[in-house]
Design an enzyme around this catalytic site. Structure first.
Site, PDB file in Angstrom:
ATOM      1  N   HIS A  62      45.968 100.016-136.993  1.00 17.20           N
ATOM      2  CA  HIS A  62      46.200  98.628-136.595  1.00 17.20           C
ATOM      3  C   HIS A  62      46.288  98.507-135.077  1.00 17.20           C
ATOM      4  O   HIS A  62      45.656  97.640-134.468  1.00 17.20           O
ATOM      5  CB  HIS A  62      47.480  98.110-137.256  1.00 17.20           C
ATOM      6  CG  HIS A  62      47.745  96.666-136.999  1.00 17.20           C
ATOM      7  ND1 HIS A  62      48.720  96.239-136.134  1.00 17.20           N
ATOM      8  CD2 HIS A  62      47.163  95.547-137.490  1.00 17.20           C
ATOM      9  CE1 HIS A  62      48.727  94.916-136.103  1.00 17.20           C
ATOM     10  NE2 HIS A  62      47.796  94.470-136.922  1.00 17.20           N
ATOM     11  N   ASP A 104      44.757  92.505-139.042  1.00 17.10           N
ATOM     12  CA  ASP A 104      45.960  92.332-139.855  1.00 17.10           C
ATOM     13  C   ASP A 104      45.654  92.465-141.345  1.00 17.10           C
ATOM     14  O   ASP A 104      46.428  93.060-142.100  1.00 17.10           O
ATOM     15  CB  ASP A 104      46.605  90.980-139.561  1.00 17.10           C
ATOM     16  CG  ASP A 104      47.242  90.918-138.176  1.00 17.10           C
ATOM     17  OD1 ASP A 104      47.254  91.946-137.467  1.00 17.10           O
ATOM     18  OD2 ASP A 104      47.730  89.831-137.810  1.00 17.10           O
TER      19      ASP A 104
END
Length: 136
Positions: A62, A104
């Site tokens: 991420h 996300d």
């Protein structure tokens, strides 16, 4: 409301945290997001070291995903997304915001798919134990 704010601040330390928290909540249920706030070497603020397991790797990936968004500001860019047939769908016309959403989304799916690797001993992990981080 205070708990929501604390979780949002701790989760990854950057990005549209409320939206990421909402995605995780919708995908995995109540209380799921707070499991990752200080998990391993890469969940929470900073990119501290080699992932301790697949769950921690979700946070590492991420952070790398956000770093690749050079023309965007994932720390402030809010995006639009929806749920269609149980799947997250990133929308909107702004390519930067859509990419933040995709980062996300990938993290949320990664957490879900690696739930079996979650280890409580890494829930609040001492970051000084982390080894040198892998490059993105």
């Amino acid at each position: 409301m205070r708990t929501l704010w604390i979780v949002a601040v701790l989760l990854v330390g950057e990005g549209s945290l409320i939206q990421l928290w909402e995605m995780i909540f919708q995908e995995m249920g109540k209380g799921a997001a707070k499991k990752y706030g200080l998990y391993g070497c890469n969940c929470g603020m900073g990119h501290r070291g080699r992932p301790v397991d697949a769950t921690d790797r979700c946070c590492s990936v991420h952070k790398c995903c956000y770093k690749k968004l050079t023309d965007c500001d994932p720390k402030t860019d809010r995006y639009s997304y929806s749920w269609e047939n149980g799947a997250i769908v990133c929308g909107g016309d702004d390519p930067c915001r859509k990419e933040v959403c995709e980062c996300d989304k990938a993290t949320t799916i990664c957490f879900r798919d690696n739930l079996d690797t979650y280890d409580k001993k890494y829930k609040i992990y001492l970051k000084f134990l982390c080894k040198k981080p892998e490059p993105c």
